[in-house]
Design a protein around this motif. Structure first.
Motif, PDB file in Angstrom:
ATOM      1  N   THR A  31      39.125  44.843  37.109  1.00 27.09           N
ATOM      2  CA  THR A  31      39.891  45.386  38.236  1.00 27.09           C
ATOM      3  C   THR A  31      39.391  44.848  39.562  1.00 27.09           C
ATOM      4  N   ASP A  32      38.215  44.216  39.555  1.00 30.32           N
ATOM      5  CA  ASP A  32      37.641  43.631  40.764  1.00 30.32           C
ATOM      6  C   ASP A  32      38.090  42.192  40.970  1.00 30.32           C
ATOM      7  N   ASP A  33      38.821  41.659  40.005  1.00 28.87           N
ATOM      8  CA  ASP A  33      39.314  40.287  40.147  1.00 28.87           C
ATOM      9  C   ASP A  33      40.300  40.201  41.299  1.00 28.87           C
ATOM     10  N   VAL A  34      40.317  39.022  41.951  1.00 28.36           N
ATOM     11  CA  VAL A  34      41.213  38.789  43.079  1.00 28.36           C
ATOM     12  C   VAL A  34      42.388  37.939  42.622  1.00 28.36           C
ATOM     13  N   VAL A  35      43.599  38.383  42.973  1.00 27.25           N
ATOM     14  CA  VAL A  35      44.807  37.615  42.675  1.00 27.25           C
ATOM     15  C   VAL A  35      45.499  37.249  43.977  1.00 27.25           C
ATOM     16  N   ASP A  36      46.304  36.217  43.929  1.00 31.42           N
ATOM     17  CA  ASP A  36      47.053  35.791  45.106  1.00 31.42           C
ATOM     18  C   ASP A  36      48.427  36.453  45.068  1.00 31.42           C
ATOM     19  N   ALA A  37      48.606  37.461  45.894  1.00 26.62           N
ATOM     20  CA  ALA A  37      49.866  38.205  45.937  1.00 26.62           C
ATOM     21  C   ALA A  37      50.828  37.639  46.968  1.00 26.62           C
ATOM     22  N   SER A  38      50.579  36.388  47.413  1.00 25.58           N
ATOM     23  CA  SER A  38      51.444  35.781  48.431  1.00 25.58           C
ATOM     24  C   SER A  38      52.817  35.413  47.899  1.00 25.58           C
ATOM     25  N   PRO A  39      52.918  34.773  46.720  1.00 28.36           N
ATOM     26  CA  PRO A  39      54.246  34.352  46.254  1.00 28.36           C
ATOM     27  C   PRO A  39      55.173  35.543  46.041  1.00 28.36           C
ATOM     28  N   ASP A  40      56.374  35.428  46.569  1.00 28.36           N
ATOM     29  CA  ASP A  40      57.385  36.461  46.336  1.00 28.36           C
ATOM     30  C   ASP A  40      58.696  35.858  45.850  1.00 28.36           C
ATOM     31  N   GLU A  41      58.668  34.573  45.491  1.00 21.17           N
ATOM     32  CA  GLU A  41      59.829  33.902  44.933  1.00 21.17           C
ATOM     33  C   GLU A  41      59.400  33.102  43.706  1.00 21.17           C
ATOM     34  N   TRP A  42      60.233  33.162  42.666  1.00 25.05           N
ATOM     35  CA  TRP A  42      59.957  32.401  41.456  1.00 25.05           C
ATOM     36  C   TRP A  42      61.229  31.674  41.034  1.00 25.05           C
ATOM     37  N   ALA A  43      61.076  30.402  40.746  1.00 29.16           N
ATOM     38  CA  ALA A  43      62.212  29.611  40.295  1.00 29.16           C
ATOM     39  C   ALA A  43      62.504  29.921  38.831  1.00 29.16           C
ATOM     40  N   ASP A  44      63.726  29.629  38.407  1.00 30.30           N
ATOM     41  CA  ASP A  44      64.071  29.881  37.011  1.00 30.30           C
ATOM     42  C   ASP A  44      63.431  28.867  36.073  1.00 30.30           C
ATOM     43  N   ASN A  50      57.895  43.659  48.854  1.00 32.38           N
ATOM     44  CA  ASN A  50      56.920  44.749  48.936  1.00 32.38           C
ATOM     45  C   ASN A  50      57.324  45.673  50.064  1.00 32.38           C
ATOM     46  N   VAL A  51      57.017  46.915  49.936  1.00 29.68           N
ATOM     47  CA  VAL A  51      57.331  47.871  50.993  1.00 29.68           C
ATOM     48  C   VAL A  51      56.342  47.729  52.145  1.00 29.68           C
ATOM     49  N   GLU A  52      55.075  47.640  51.813  1.00 30.57           N
ATOM     50  CA  GLU A  52      54.043  47.578  52.841  1.00 30.57           C
ATOM     51  C   GLU A  52      53.997  46.196  53.491  1.00 30.57           C
ATOM     52  N   GLU A  53      53.938  46.169  54.796  1.00 29.33           N
ATOM     53  CA  GLU A  53      53.794  44.894  55.496  1.00 29.33           C
ATOM     54  C   GLU A  53      52.402  44.327  55.248  1.00 29.33           C
ATOM     55  N   ASP A  54      52.296  43.006  55.385  1.00 34.53           N
ATOM     56  CA  ASP A  54      51.020  42.318  55.211  1.00 34.53           C
ATOM     57  C   ASP A  54      50.474  42.497  53.798  1.00 34.53           C
ATOM     58  N   SER A  55      51.388  42.590  52.808  1.00 32.96           N
ATOM     59  CA  SER A  55      50.952  42.722  51.420  1.00 32.96           C
ATOM     60  C   SER A  55      50.937  41.385  50.689  1.00 32.96           C
ATOM     61  N   ASN A  56      51.579  40.360  51.278  1.00 36.49           N
ATOM     62  CA  ASN A  56      51.637  39.053  50.625  1.00 36.49           C
ATOM     63  C   ASN A  56      50.385  38.263  50.973  1.00 36.49           C
ATOM     64  N   ARG A  57      49.307  38.608  50.297  1.00 34.66           N
ATOM     65  CA  ARG A  57      48.005  37.981  50.545  1.00 34.66           C
ATOM     66  C   ARG A  57      47.127  38.184  49.327  1.00 34.66           C
ATOM     67  N   ARG A  58      45.918  37.648  49.405  1.00 36.94           N
ATOM     68  CA  ARG A  58      44.984  37.810  48.306  1.00 36.94           C
ATOM     69  C   ARG A  58      44.421  39.234  48.321  1.00 36.94           C
ATOM     70  N   THR A 102      54.069  42.137  44.285  1.00 41.75           N
ATOM     71  CA  THR A 102      53.674  40.737  44.092  1.00 41.75           C
ATOM     72  C   THR A 102      52.278  40.636  43.487  1.00 41.75           C
ATOM     73  N   ALA A 103      51.432  41.639  43.709  1.00 41.21           N
ATOM     74  CA  ALA A 103      50.109  41.640  43.086  1.00 41.21           C
ATOM     75  C   ALA A 103      50.230  41.859  41.580  1.00 41.21           C
ATOM     76  N   THR A 104      51.137  42.758  41.175  1.00 36.64           N
ATOM     77  CA  THR A 104      51.349  42.986  39.745  1.00 36.64           C
ATOM     78  C   THR A 104      51.905  41.739  39.074  1.00 36.64           C
ATOM     79  N   ILE A 143      51.216  58.233  53.880  1.00 40.17           N
ATOM     80  CA  ILE A 143      51.185  58.282  52.414  1.00 40.17           C
ATOM     81  C   ILE A 143      52.413  57.586  51.850  1.00 40.17           C
ATOM     82  N   ASN A 144      53.576  57.883  52.431  1.00 34.59           N
ATOM     83  CA  ASN A 144      54.795  57.271  51.933  1.00 34.59           C
ATOM     84  C   ASN A 144      54.764  55.757  52.060  1.00 34.59           C
ATOM     85  N   SER A 145      54.273  55.256  53.191  1.00 32.78           N
ATOM     86  CA  SER A 145      54.302  53.821  53.409  1.00 32.78           C
ATOM     87  C   SER A 145      53.319  53.088  52.522  1.00 32.78           C
TER      88      SER A 145
END
Length: 709
Positions: free
Chosen positions: A412-425, A449-457, A470-472, A699-701
């Motif tokens: 769970t401590d691993d870092v992923v790149d949650a920047s990509p939000d588009e995937w080609a077919d 993503n709902v939260e701003e500034d979420s497209n990052r590592r 995008t993290a999932t 909390i909602n955001s």
């Protein structure tokens, strides 16, 4: 007996001879074929469904409302009344009364009117024969289609009555008769009738009440006091006169009784079925369907339904009456059934370690009648047991993705790149269980993503805590999608429309919760996290017995260790912080964990969470489909611009769990051996060293889900 048989032959068979020799032959053969032994079938007795305490009755099922009692539980007044009007020589004859037969024959031969001479023993035989035909479908009723008994019927009835008198005592015959006789509507026997008309047991029937019931024997519905009070009163008075003549009552008692009203201004019907359930009508329906689907209770559905309606089953279920009441209160308070929004609300709870369903509630009235807030559709369960198509779970599916990632060797401590939000077919997603070994999307795919500034590592746990889509997906791209469905399969997660079909990796969007599942499925799956990886199939039945004490096999606890307890502990590290830190605002009443879920446009919102002793799925959404959501909507008098799992589903869950949780295990969850947290309830890891704000807007955001398709 020789003289009686001669009389019967002369009076009953000879009239048939006028039609020719064939009739005489038929009569002779009939005498030879008449059985000498009454083959008794069990009386139809109502079945009752009880909560887990064995005393709280949920519902009653019956085709015939009957409550068998013994002679010492029947008023002497009732015995006197029935003997006076139906068979005053009951204790003197041997099943057939020669005097009565002679009197009836003379009357029937010399007048246009027909008179009967059936003794109570004969009536008992007649009722038992009718009961046997109803239960077995074999033989024929002694009453013909015209409502009259044929001579053949009478002969058979008499012969069997004599045989019964040789096998049973007078008290046994009278007791059997008073328990089987029809007394209006679907009320059979004096106990059910006494309760129905006056709300008293048969042991407390007064002289007047007894006379009313005794008078109904001749015409159960014609002399029904609730339907035809004038006719009933006239008939009652005749019975009272017979009781006086037979010195069963005094002149004073007669005058007092005849002056009384019938006293049926208010009746006390014994309602039947889940429509009349005292609590948990949708759970009641779930239990009923389980019985009708199980070959334990008969070879086919018709026979099982017959058993339920006539077999006197005592069905003890897993339902906790206190938990059920709390669940119903919460769904009704959160979204009333007649709310203009039309939103549905449901709560389902199971007990970790057993799979026992302890609560099942929704904000609807269980009835087939049309009207706002009315439905028999069970929002909590699969379609094959009375549910609909299920609901998209949204981000409440993400803990299962984490579990699979950990099983694949991640942290769970691993870092992923949650920047990509588009995937080609053309993007290949590994899926080893598919024929090609991979899958692709149907076309270009964009995710928000709902939260701003979420497209990052970010770390895996951070992404789940804030429900960053995008993290999932970044996590899923680094693993085999079939590893995720392998986990969901082990946790019993399946489509609500097909219990044999688990989640499919064919479309990668499934990791964001796009496949429809039922709340009960969710509650059972999350219960695995509550019990260190031990999954239990949900069950509703504890014990089923019938009136003879026979026990029926019911599903026993069916549990299996399906996830390593260390992996579960690491998943719990994240979900504990969500439930305790965010939903309970840092002040939980006991250790708890869980995850929100929100689908596109807030069509469906969830909070699925658990303590060590209770796992609960809380759902609020649109029961009509997956199109119209609840952002910018009014629910229960309050306007919501934004609407998430944390908006109403989570508070409803928390209020319910605060009432129920202490009745079950509330011990701490197992600590992970290798946890990235210094303190499992310290949210500083997710906020750069500072505390997350606890106001509703924050909390909602933060704890919400974005688009999932």
């Amino acid at each position: 007996m020789s003289a009686l048989c001669g009389l019967l032959a002369a009076g009953l068979i000879f009239p048939l001879a006028a039609s020719g020799g064939a009739a005489v032959s038929t009569g002779t053969e009939l005498l030879e074929d008449i059985p000498t032994e009454l083959e008794e079938e069990p009386l139809s007795v109502p079945s009752h469904i009880y909560a887990s305490d064995g005393t709280t009755e949920i519902a009653t099922f019956y085709a015939e409302n009957r409550q068998p009692v013994t002679m010492d539980e029947i008023s002497e007044n009732m015995v006197d009344a029935i003997l006076a009007i139906e068979d005053e020589r009951f204790y003197e004859h041997g099943g057939v009364d020669p005097r009565g037969v002679s009197r009836a024959l003379v009357n029937n031969l010399t007048s246009d009117s027909q008179q009967g001479a059936s003794t109570i023993t004969q009536q008992y035989v007649n009722n038992m024969l009718i009961n046997a035909v109803v239960l077995t479908g074999e033989g024929r009723l002694t009453i013909s289609g015209t409502g009259e008994k044929t001579y053949a019927d009478k002969l058979r009835e008499m012969k069997l009555a004599v045989a019964v008198e040789q096998e049973m005592t007078k008290e046994e015959i009278l007791e059997g008769y008073l328990n089987i006789v029809l007394l209006g509507g679907r009320n059979y026997g004096v106990e059910a009738a006494a309760q129905f008309y006056w709300g008293v047991p048969a042991s407390e029937l007064s002289i007047s009440q007894s006379a009313v019931l005794a008078g109904m024997v001749q015409s159960p519905n014609g002399y029904n006091p609730a339907v035809n009070p004038e006719a009933s009163k006239d008939r009652r008075d005749i019975v009272l006169g017979a009781m006086l003549e037979n010195e069963a009552i005094t002149q004073e008692e007669y005058e007092e009784a005849i002056a009384e009203d019938l006293g049926v201004e208010e009746i006390y019907p014994e309602e039947t079925g889940c429509v009349s359930a005292s609590m948990g009508p949708y759970f009641c329906d779930y239990v009923r369907r389980e019985i009708l689907a199980s070959d334990t209770f008969g070879p086919d559905e018709d026979s099982r339904e017959e058993l339920l309606n006539r077999g006197g089953l005592r069905i003890t279920t897993t339902l906790d009456p206190d938990a059920q009441q709390a669940a119903q209160t919460e769904v009704d308070a959160t979204v009333p059934s007649d709310d203009n929004s039309g939103a549905g609300a449901a709560i389902t709870s199971v007990e970790p370690g057993s799979g026992n369903i302890i609560a099942m509630a929704q904000n609807r009235n269980y009835t087939p009648e049309d009207g706002d807030g009315n439905t028999t559709l069970n929002y909590n369960v699969d379609s094959d047991v009375g549910g609909g198509n299920g609901w998209q779970p949204g981000s409440s599916l993400k803990p299962f993705v984490v579990a699979a990632y950990l099983e694949e060797g991640g942290s769970t401590d691993d870092v992923v790149d949650a920047s990509p939000d588009e995937w080609a077919d053309t993007q290949r997603w590994e899926a080893s269980c598919l024929e090609r070994g991979y899958t692709t999307t149907d076309g270009p795919w964009e995710v928000e993503n709902v939260e701003e500034d979420s497209n990052r590592r970010m770390t895996i746990d951070y992404g789940v805590y804030f429900s960053v889509n995008t993290a999932t997906l970044a996590t899923a791209t680094e693993m085999d999608l079939c590893a995720i469905t392998d986990v969901t399969d082990r946790l019993g997660i399946h489509l609500a429309t097909d219990t044999d079909q688990g989640l499919s990796p064919q479309n990668p969007s499934f990791v964001l919760g796009t496949d429809n599942v039922a709340p009960l499925t969710q509650a059972a799956a999350y219960a695995t996290f509550a019990d260190d990886g031990n999954f239990c199939e949900p069950r509703a039945l504890l014990e089923v017995t019938d009136t003879h004490g026979n026990e029926y096999d019911v599903p026993e606890e069916d549990c299996e260790q399906v996830i390593d307890e260390e992996i579960v502990a690491q998943v719990n590290d994240i979900t504990i912080n969500i439930a305790e830190g965010t939903i309970a605002a840092g002040n939980p009443p006991f250790p708890m964990a869980g995850k929100t879920g929100t689908t596109d446009d807030a069509v469906h919102t969830w909070f699925v969470g658990y303590s060590s002793g209770v796992s609960t799925a809380s759902w609020i959404g649109n029961p009509e489909g997956n199109e119209n959501g609840y952002r910018e909507s009014m629910i229960n008098g309050q306007y919501y611009e934004d609407f998430y799992g944390s908006t109403l589903a989570a508070p409803m869950w928390l209020d319910y769990m605060e009432q129920v949780g202490d009745d079950y295990d509330t011990s701490d969850f197992r600590e992970a051996d290798d946890s990235p947290f210094d303190d499992r309830r310290d949210r500083s890891r997710y906020s750069g060293g500072g505390e997350l704000p606890d106001d509703d807007e924050a909390i909602n955001s933060r704890d919400s889900d974005g688009d999932d398709d």
